[in-house]
Design a protein around this motif. Structure first.
Motif, PDB file in Angstrom:
ATOM      1  N   ALA A 102       0.664  -1.240   0.206  1.00 28.05           N
ATOM      2  CA  ALA A 102       0.373   0.500  -0.128  1.00 28.05           C
ATOM      3  C   ALA A 102       0.889   1.315  -0.052  1.00 28.05           C
ATOM      4  CB  ALA A 102      -1.046  -0.283   1.247  1.00 28.05           C
ATOM      5  N   THR A 103       2.110   1.369   0.459  1.00 22.88           N
ATOM      6  CA  THR A 103       3.083   2.684   1.311  1.00 22.88           C
ATOM      7  C   THR A 103       3.131   2.667  -0.696  1.00 22.88           C
ATOM      8  OG1 THR A 103       3.669   2.210   3.112  1.00 22.88           O
ATOM      9  CG2 THR A 103       4.889   3.339   1.855  1.00 22.88           C
ATOM     10  N   TYR A 104       3.399   1.816  -1.230  1.00 28.93           N
ATOM     11  CA  TYR A 104       4.379   1.602  -3.308  1.00 28.93           C
ATOM     12  C   TYR A 104       3.212   2.054  -4.037  1.00 28.93           C
ATOM     13  CZ  TYR A 104       5.565   1.122  -7.283  1.00 28.93           C
ATOM     14  OH  TYR A 104       6.002   0.613  -8.476  1.00 28.93           O
ATOM     15  N   ASP A 105       2.080   1.918  -3.734  1.00 23.83           N
ATOM     16  CA  ASP A 105       1.024   1.784  -4.683  1.00 23.83           C
ATOM     17  C   ASP A 105      -0.120   3.155  -4.916  1.00 23.83           C
ATOM     18  OD1 ASP A 105       0.593  -0.695  -6.800  1.00 23.83           O
ATOM     19  OD2 ASP A 105       0.733  -1.147  -4.675  1.00 23.83           O
ATOM     20  N   LEU A 106      -0.063   3.579  -3.462  1.00 27.13           N
ATOM     21  CA  LEU A 106      -0.497   4.282  -3.121  1.00 27.13           C
ATOM     22  C   LEU A 106      -0.185   5.615  -3.329  1.00 27.13           C
ATOM     23  CD1 LEU A 106      -3.638   3.469   0.405  1.00 27.13           C
ATOM     24  CD2 LEU A 106      -3.525   3.860  -2.494  1.00 27.13           C
ATOM     25  N   THR A 107       1.091   5.289  -2.949  1.00 30.00           N
ATOM     26  CA  THR A 107       2.280   6.484  -2.827  1.00 30.00           C
ATOM     27  C   THR A 107       1.990   7.400  -4.812  1.00 30.00           C
ATOM     28  OG1 THR A 107       3.090   6.193  -0.890  1.00 30.00           O
ATOM     29  CG2 THR A 107       4.181   7.876  -3.138  1.00 30.00           C
ATOM     30  N   ASN A 108       2.128   5.948  -5.073  1.00 29.65           N
ATOM     31  CA  ASN A 108       2.120   6.495  -6.972  1.00 29.65           C
ATOM     32  C   ASN A 108       1.107   6.918  -6.732  1.00 29.65           C
ATOM     33  OD1 ASN A 108       4.964   5.104  -6.956  1.00 29.65           O
ATOM     34  ND2 ASN A 108       4.405   3.382  -8.096  1.00 29.65           N
ATOM     35  N   GLN A 109      -0.395   6.148  -7.140  1.00 29.59           N
ATOM     36  CA  GLN A 109      -1.523   7.085  -7.348  1.00 29.59           C
ATOM     37  C   GLN A 109      -1.757   8.134  -6.897  1.00 29.59           C
ATOM     38  OE1 GLN A 109      -4.395   3.749  -5.596  1.00 29.59           O
ATOM     39  NE2 GLN A 109      -6.126   5.088  -7.164  1.00 29.59           N
ATOM     40  N   ALA A 110      -1.106   8.544  -5.719  1.00 26.60           N
ATOM     41  CA  ALA A 110      -1.136  10.105  -5.321  1.00 26.60           C
ATOM     42  C   ALA A 110      -0.090  10.789  -6.113  1.00 26.60           C
ATOM     43  CB  ALA A 110      -0.987  10.201  -3.490  1.00 26.60           C
ATOM     44  N   THR A 111       0.611  10.778  -6.337  1.00 29.32           N
ATOM     45  CA  THR A 111       1.505  11.548  -7.030  1.00 29.32           C
ATOM     46  C   THR A 111       2.186  10.955  -8.906  1.00 29.32           C
ATOM     47  OG1 THR A 111       3.352   9.590  -6.720  1.00 29.32           O
ATOM     48  CG2 THR A 111       2.756  11.646  -4.709  1.00 29.32           C
ATOM     49  N   LEU A 112       1.677  10.561  -9.623  1.00 32.22           N
ATOM     50  CA  LEU A 112       1.906   9.620 -10.800  1.00 32.22           C
ATOM     51  C   LEU A 112       0.493   9.616 -11.115  1.00 32.22           C
ATOM     52  CD1 LEU A 112       4.463   7.115 -10.288  1.00 32.22           C
ATOM     53  CD2 LEU A 112       5.243   9.482 -10.597  1.00 32.22           C
ATOM     54  N   ARG A 113       1.236  10.890 -12.319  1.00 30.37           N
ATOM     55  CA  ARG A 113      -0.291  10.818 -13.649  1.00 30.37           C
ATOM     56  C   ARG A 113      -0.269   9.525 -14.216  1.00 30.37           C
ATOM     57  NH1 ARG A 113       0.607  16.042 -14.717  1.00 30.37           N
ATOM     58  NH2 ARG A 113       3.214  16.268 -15.673  1.00 30.37           N
ATOM     59  N   GLY A 114      -1.127   8.977 -14.562  1.00 32.10           N
ATOM     60  CA  GLY A 114      -1.544   7.831 -15.096  1.00 32.10           C
ATOM     61  C   GLY A 114      -1.154   6.510 -14.265  1.00 32.10           C
ATOM     62  N   TRP A 115      -0.829   6.447 -12.750  1.00 30.48           N
ATOM     63  CA  TRP A 115      -1.102   5.392 -12.110  1.00 30.48           C
ATOM     64  C   TRP A 115      -2.762   4.733 -12.389  1.00 30.48           C
ATOM     65  CZ3 TRP A 115       3.095   2.468 -10.433  1.00 30.48           C
ATOM     66  CH2 TRP A 115       2.380   1.285 -10.237  1.00 30.48           C
ATOM     67  N   SER A 116      -2.712   3.374 -12.186  1.00 31.53           N
ATOM     68  CA  SER A 116      -4.031   2.182 -12.590  1.00 31.53           C
ATOM     69  C   SER A 116      -4.081   1.965 -10.900  1.00 31.53           C
ATOM     70  CB  SER A 116      -3.819   1.768 -13.349  1.00 31.53           C
ATOM     71  OG  SER A 116      -4.645   0.421 -13.130  1.00 31.53           O
ATOM     72  N   ALA A 117      -5.534   3.043 -10.593  1.00 38.39           N
ATOM     73  CA  ALA A 117      -6.406   1.500  -9.724  1.00 38.39           C
ATOM     74  C   ALA A 117      -6.315   0.426  -9.771  1.00 38.39           C
ATOM     75  CB  ALA A 117      -7.828   2.841  -9.522  1.00 38.39           C
ATOM     76  N   THR A 118      -6.212  -0.050 -10.574  1.00 41.36           N
ATOM     77  CA  THR A 118      -6.568  -1.393 -10.914  1.00 41.36           C
ATOM     78  C   THR A 118      -5.475  -3.024 -10.243  1.00 41.36           C
ATOM     79  OG1 THR A 118      -8.189  -1.529 -12.602  1.00 41.36           O
ATOM     80  CG2 THR A 118      -6.977  -3.704 -12.887  1.00 41.36           C
ATOM     81  N   VAL A 119      -4.229  -1.695 -10.682  1.00 36.62           N
ATOM     82  CA  VAL A 119      -2.854  -2.006 -10.613  1.00 36.62           C
ATOM     83  C   VAL A 119      -2.934  -2.357  -9.080  1.00 36.62           C
ATOM     84  CG1 VAL A 119      -0.399  -1.530 -10.798  1.00 36.62           C
ATOM     85  CG2 VAL A 119      -1.457  -1.620 -13.048  1.00 36.62           C
ATOM     86  N   THR A 120      -2.858  -1.014  -8.286  1.00 34.08           N
ATOM     87  CA  THR A 120      -2.707  -0.674  -7.178  1.00 34.08           C
ATOM     88  C   THR A 120      -3.855  -2.036  -6.258  1.00 34.08           C
ATOM     89  OG1 THR A 120      -2.496   1.537  -6.839  1.00 34.08           O
ATOM     90  CG2 THR A 120      -3.518   1.033  -5.354  1.00 34.08           C
ATOM     91  N   VAL A 121      -4.992  -2.309  -6.767  1.00 33.71           N
ATOM     92  CA  VAL A 121      -5.731  -3.608  -5.699  1.00 33.71           C
ATOM     93  C   VAL A 121      -4.967  -4.506  -6.224  1.00 33.71           C
ATOM     94  CG1 VAL A 121      -8.426  -4.321  -5.787  1.00 33.71           C
ATOM     95  CG2 VAL A 121      -7.896  -1.684  -6.268  1.00 33.71           C
ATOM     96  N   ALA A 122      -4.697  -4.707  -7.424  1.00 33.14           N
ATOM     97  CA  ALA A 122      -4.199  -6.267  -7.953  1.00 33.14           C
ATOM     98  C   ALA A 122      -2.801  -6.524  -6.941  1.00 33.14           C
ATOM     99  CB  ALA A 122      -3.732  -6.233  -9.105  1.00 33.14           C
TER     100      ALA A 122
END
Length: 137
Positions: free
Chosen positions: A90-110
């Protein structure tokens, strides 16, 4: 006792690496590349990957396996491993989702689901090896 920890670390690390390699080989083309293509390198960089695996292995040993050995229950290794996996991924994915354009919520959940499963499994395998080694004396 040091032999037990070396064997435990080896079993935990090999199981995590093997499972993660299978996951990454299957998910790269089906999940990551279609959703994160422009963000991905053509080939992963070995040095940071090796650093991650070593640091994460230490985390599994310290935060999941060692406390489970105190309780003597494999279910403790499983639950603590799952929680560690959730927090780390979650630290990795949610940080990426919060800071990177185009980060996928599907990738985060997976990734969150995968992190929980792979860490719980590796912690349980490591716990089992440690218990077996300790029982042997």
């Amino acid at each position: 006792m040091i032999g037990t920890w070396i064997s435990t670390a080896f079993a935990t690390g090999i199981s995590f690496l093997a499972l993660d390699s299978i996951w990454l080989s299957l998910a790269a083309s089906r999940l990551y590349r279609p959703r994160l293509g422009p963000l991905l390198l053509e080939r992963f960089d070995v040095a940071p990957a090796a650093a991650f695996y070593l640091i994460y292995l230490a985390g599994i040993l310290i935060f999941a396996i060692a406390p489970a050995l105190v309780t003597g229950r494999w279910t403790s290794a499983l639950a603590r491993g799952a929680m560690l996996g959730l927090v780390a991924y979650a630290t990795y994915d949610l940080t990426n989702q919060a800071t990177l354009r185009g980060w996928s919520a599907t990738v985060t959940v997976a990734d969150l689901c995968w992190g929980m499963c792979v860490t719980a499994t590796a912690a349980t395998i490591g716990f089992t090896v440690a218990r077996w080694m300790l029982a042997r004396g």
